[in-house]
Design a protein around this motif. Structure first.
Motif, mmCIF file in Angstrom:
data_model
loop_
_atom_site.group_PDB
_atom_site.id
_atom_site.type_symbol
_atom_site.label_atom_id
_atom_site.label_comp_id
_atom_site.label_asym_id
_atom_site.label_seq_id
_atom_site.Cartn_x
_atom_site.Cartn_y
_atom_site.Cartn_z
ATOM 1 N N THR A 106 -1.556 13.112 -7.918
ATOM 2 C CA THR A 106 -2.426 12.336 -7.037
ATOM 3 C C THR A 106 -1.643 11.791 -5.849
ATOM 4 O O THR A 106 -2.121 11.788 -4.716
ATOM 5 N N ALA A 107 -0.430 11.334 -6.097
ATOM 6 C CA ALA A 107 0.386 10.725 -5.044
ATOM 7 C C ALA A 107 0.673 11.706 -3.913
ATOM 8 O O ALA A 107 0.564 11.356 -2.730
ATOM 9 N N PHE A 108 1.034 12.941 -4.251
ATOM 10 C CA PHE A 108 1.327 13.930 -3.210
ATOM 11 C C PHE A 108 0.077 14.296 -2.417
ATOM 12 O O PHE A 108 0.146 14.534 -1.207
ATOM 13 N N CYS A 109 -1.054 14.331 -3.088
ATOM 14 C CA CYS A 109 -2.313 14.625 -2.415
ATOM 15 C C CYS A 109 -2.667 13.508 -1.432
ATOM 16 O O CYS A 109 -2.970 13.757 -0.259
ATOM 17 N N VAL A 110 -2.624 12.262 -1.886
ATOM 18 C CA VAL A 110 -2.937 11.113 -1.032
ATOM 19 C C VAL A 110 -1.903 10.973 0.082
ATOM 20 O O VAL A 110 -2.240 10.696 1.240
ATOM 21 N N GLY A 111 -0.640 11.178 -0.263
ATOM 22 C CA GLY A 111 0.405 11.100 0.750
ATOM 23 C C GLY A 111 0.224 12.127 1.849
ATOM 24 O O GLY A 111 0.429 11.831 3.035
ATOM 25 N N GLY A 112 -0.182 13.330 1.469
ATOM 26 C CA GLY A 112 -0.430 14.373 2.462
ATOM 27 C C GLY A 112 -1.542 13.987 3.418
ATOM 28 O O GLY A 112 -1.457 14.236 4.629
ATOM 29 N N SER A 113 -2.586 13.354 2.894
ATOM 30 C CA SER A 113 -3.699 12.939 3.754
ATOM 31 C C SER A 113 -3.275 11.815 4.696
ATOM 32 O O SER A 113 -3.736 11.744 5.834
ATOM 33 N N CYS A 114 -2.371 10.920 4.243
ATOM 34 C CA CYS A 114 -1.868 9.848 5.104
ATOM 35 C C CYS A 114 -1.068 10.420 6.283
ATOM 36 O O CYS A 114 -1.237 9.994 7.432
ATOM 37 N N ILE A 115 -0.195 11.373 5.985
ATOM 38 C CA ILE A 115 0.602 11.992 7.042
ATOM 39 C C ILE A 115 -0.301 12.759 8.008
ATOM 40 O O ILE A 115 -0.125 12.698 9.239
ATOM 41 N N ALA A 116 -1.287 13.469 7.455
ATOM 42 C CA ALA A 116 -2.228 14.212 8.302
ATOM 43 C C ALA A 116 -2.992 13.273 9.224
ATOM 44 O O ALA A 116 -3.185 13.560 10.408
ATOM 45 N N CYS A 117 -3.414 12.132 8.684
ATOM 46 C CA CYS A 117 -4.145 11.153 9.493
ATOM 47 C C CYS A 117 -3.259 10.627 10.613
ATOM 48 O O CYS A 117 -3.712 10.455 11.751
ATOM 49 N N GLY A 118 -1.987 10.355 10.305
ATOM 50 C CA GLY A 118 -1.059 9.904 11.334
ATOM 51 C C GLY A 118 -0.906 10.920 12.449
ATOM 52 O O GLY A 118 -0.871 10.571 13.635
#
Length: 246
Positions: free
Chosen positions: A80-92
């Motif tokens: 879950t962490a890698f999935c959520v982290g990927g979306s945070c970086i993408a949003c940035g």
């Protein structure tokens, strides 16, 4: 209590914020120092708010079959962490691209940030849906119940790749009508998705022709293959972005 999953998300969130804030300095050379700092501060607050909202979007529209808060805090789920982290970086990356476009004025620029953020989130949601449909395994089940890190890395890398593509599509935008810009952005995103999917299929096949990527990830949780494929997808996105950036 040591929690690697929360640390991964926090690190990715801070990285996403840093990437987004880089865009606040675009076009500030002609403004007086205090005015430039004030505008950058407001845009920075809006960028951080967008990133916080992206986590909620992930919870309700991407990993919607379970609570990401529970998985991160209680189960310490790295998938879950890698999935959520990927979306945070993408949003940035998406916010950074929106900030480096051209707007009719400061307040129109703030509106453009919100519009392009919404479009970016829509692209991520659609991409995650297509990814789940194309995979021969249940993405949500493997992440929630099996804590499958390999699957989380794959989904997170997909988001980062699309974020890179979307940022390059947005850099320098604003010269045409908003409708034209949105159509162009979506077309480039669709092309990027197709390329990332192709790379995601091709690289594992070249690495191991005896078994499929799905079998390695689902049955064995093969982090090595998932990580190599993720890096290849991001590398493709970087090359694709360098071609389409205006």
């Amino acid at each position: 209590d040591e929690n690697s999953a929360t640390a991964v998300v926090l690190g990715a969130y801070l990285l996403g914020v840093g990437i987004a804030l880089m865009g606040t300095f675009f076009g500030r050379g002609e403004d007086p120092t205090l005015i430039a700092m004030g505008k950058a501060f407001i845009e920075g607050l809006l960028a951080m708010a967008r990133l916080r909202l992206s986590i909620l979007v992930n919870n309700h529209f991407i990993l919607y079959r379970f609570s990401i808060v529970k998985e991160l805090r209680e189960d310490k789920n790295l998938g879950t962490a890698f999935c959520v982290g990927g979306s945070c970086i993408a949003c940035g990356l998406i916010v950074n691209g929106a900030l480096t476009g051209f707007s009719a004025g400061f307040f129109y620029g703030l509106l453009d940030i919100v519009i392009y953020w919404l479009i970016g989130q829509l692209v991520l949601i659609v991409a995650s849906y297509l990814y789940a449909r194309m995979a021969r395994y249940d993405v949500h089940q493997l992440i929630e119940f099996d804590d499958n890190i390999a699957v989380g890395i794959g989904v997170g890398a997909l988001f980062v790749s699309l974020g890179i593509v979307l940022r390059s599509a947005l850099v320098g935008s604003g010269r045409d009508a908003i409708s034209v810009e949105l159509v162009l952005t979506l077309m480039l995103a669709a092309t990027g998705i197709a390329g990332v999917v192709l790379v995601t299929w091709l690289v594992p096949w070249l690495m191991n022709r005896k078994s499929s990527y799905e079998d390695e990830v689902e049955m064995h949780g093969n982090v090595a293959m998932s990580a190599a494929t993720a890096c290849a997808a991001i590398a493709f996105a970087v090359l694709f972005a360098s071609v389409i950036q205006r």
